[in-house]
Each structure stands twice: as structure tokens, then as C-alpha cells.
Design a protein around this motif. Structure first.
Motif, PDB file in Angstrom:
ATOM      1  N   CYS A   1      54.943  55.509  25.787  1.00  0.00           N
ATOM      2  CA  CYS A   1      54.941  54.604  26.945  1.00  0.00           C
ATOM      3  C   CYS A   1      56.196  54.822  27.784  1.00  0.00           C
ATOM      4  O   CYS A   1      57.246  54.255  27.486  1.00  0.00           O
ATOM      5  CB  CYS A   1      54.860  53.155  26.450  1.00  0.00           C
TER       6      CYS A   1
ATOM      7  N   CYS B   1      49.854  51.238  26.724  1.00  0.00           N
ATOM      8  CA  CYS B   1      51.107  51.106  27.462  1.00  0.00           C
ATOM      9  C   CYS B   1      50.785  50.412  28.774  1.00  0.00           C
ATOM     10  O   CYS B   1      49.930  50.880  29.531  1.00  0.00           O
ATOM     11  CB  CYS B   1      51.710  52.483  27.718  1.00  0.00           C
TER      12      CYS B   1
ATOM     13  N   THR C   1      54.168  47.487  25.307  1.00  0.00           N
ATOM     14  CA  THR C   1      53.197  48.207  24.478  1.00  0.00           C
ATOM     15  C   THR C   1      52.432  47.238  23.594  1.00  0.00           C
ATOM     16  O   THR C   1      52.969  46.243  23.120  1.00  0.00           O
ATOM     17  CB  THR C   1      53.888  49.258  23.588  1.00  0.00           C
TER      18      THR C   1
ATOM     19  N   VAL D   1      53.515  54.034  19.503  1.00  0.00           N
ATOM     20  CA  VAL D   1      52.947  53.692  20.811  1.00  0.00           C
ATOM     21  C   VAL D   1      54.068  53.603  21.848  1.00  0.00           C
ATOM     22  O   VAL D   1      53.918  54.077  22.978  1.00  0.00           O
ATOM     23  CB  VAL D   1      52.129  52.383  20.738  1.00  0.00           C
TER      24      VAL D   1
ATOM     25  N   SER E   1      50.073  47.656  20.231  1.00  0.00           N
ATOM     26  CA  SER E   1      49.596  48.585  19.212  1.00  0.00           C
ATOM     27  C   SER E   1      48.673  47.846  18.258  1.00  0.00           C
ATOM     28  O   SER E   1      48.695  46.620  18.181  1.00  0.00           O
ATOM     29  CB  SER E   1      50.779  49.206  18.470  1.00  0.00           C
TER      30      SER E   1
END
Length: 186
Positions: A133, A165, A148, A129, A150
């Protein structure tokens, strides 16, 4: 099988009326049918209500909400503005606001893992992730930082395959949207 519960309730009532009016045996079975039918019907009603509430709690929000409200993290989409960033750790419920109101963060991109993907582990999910971002140079120079979110292993087991993000301005005070360039920093 639980869908037959209302039928059992109705048949139990019919049987109780017939045994009472005719004086025949089977009254105990009729009462048992009524009780079990009622319990099963109640179970069906509870299951439908729980399913409806769960569906509402996971349905994605529009990108820019019309009024402030609490939302589950799985409902957030690109464009959602968040009043205040929660402390580090697992995120469940956040306060979302219209982007025209002051806020601290905005979801600027999403990363979707494949629905059939195997749990990669928390560090790998976080890293994947994070690679998706990226803020532009102007945002970074203005003090905007990426954060971020996740999926956790527990969320993954419930079907959460989306990483987010966020563009964050510590202390808040942002109005407007980073997505259309209308964001005004404090």
C-alpha cells in the motif's frame, strides 16, 4: 442424500394413496415417508436459498458502482469508493458510492494472498498488505493517507485472502477517482 428427499415425498404420497384405496397395511410408513420427504425437501430449499444469498453477498462489485449501496468488505475491488470509513476494528459492511459522489476513501490496490497459504498471523498479514500500500508523493502532500484492511483469522478460515489499500481523506468530500487522476479534494 437430501436430494432424494423430493423423491421420498412423491413415493410417500403414492404409497398413501395405494394403501388408502386398497385398504392394505403400510399407511404409517407412507405417512412417515411423506413427513421425512417434506422435511428433507424443505432442507434442500433452505440450503439453496442460503447458498444463493451467500454467493450474492460475496460476489465482487464493479470498480465504480452505479448507485450508493451497502456492501460487504469482501466484495470491494480496486476502484470502489467508500462513503465513510468505519471505525477501527473488523470491517464487515460499508456504504459504497459512485466515485463521482462525495466519499472519504477509495480502494486503490489489492493484495491477494495465495489461496493455499497458511494463516500467517494477524501482524504478518497486516504487514504484508501494508507493504503493498503505497501512495504517490502528490497524494501524500495533499493530505491523503493510506489505510490497509487485511483478512482476519476468522475471514481467512472462510476463504478471504484479499487485503485492500485505501486512499483516505479524513472528513470526506473527495469526488472523482484517485486511479485516473480525477480526484478532487475538499
Amino acid at each position: 442424500m437430501l436430494l432424494l428427499a423430493p423423491l421420498a415425498l412423491v413415493l410417500g404420497i403414492v404409497a398413501l394413496r395405494r394403501t388408502s384405496s386398497r385398504g392394505t397395511r403400510g399407511r404409517g410408513l407412507a405417512v412417515a415417508g411423506i413427513v421425512l420427504g417434506a422435511l428433507g425437501t424443505l432442507g434442500v430449499v433452505v440450503a439453496v436459498v442460503v447458498g444463493f444469498v451467500n454467493a450474492q453477498a460475496t460476489r465482487p462489485l464493479p470498480g465504480d458502482v452505479g448507485s450508493a449501496r451497502d456492501a460487504h468488505a469482501v466484495q470491494l475491488v480496486t476502484g470502489t469508493c467508500i462513503a465513510e470509513l468505519p471505525d477501527d476494528g473488523t470491517v464487515d459492511v460499508v456504504r459504497v458510492v459512485p466515485c463521482a459522489q462525495e466519499h472519504e476513501a477509495q480502494v486503490v490496490t489489492e493484495f491477494d494472498f495465495a489461496q493455499d497459504a497458511v494463516w500467517p498471523g494477524q501482524q504478518a498479514a497486516d504487514a504484508r498488505v501494508a507493504r503493498a500500500c503505497v501512495l504517490d508523493e502528490d497524494e501524500t502532500a495533499a493530505g491523503v493517507r493510506p489505510v490497509t484492511w487485511s483478512p482476519t483469522e476468522q475471514g481467512w478460515s472462510r476463504g478471504d485472502r484479499r487485503g485492500l489499500c485505501l486512499a483516505v481523506v479524513d472528513g470526506g468530500g473527495v469526488t472523482g477517482s484517485f486511479l485516473d487522476g480525477s480526484a478532487t479534494l475538499p
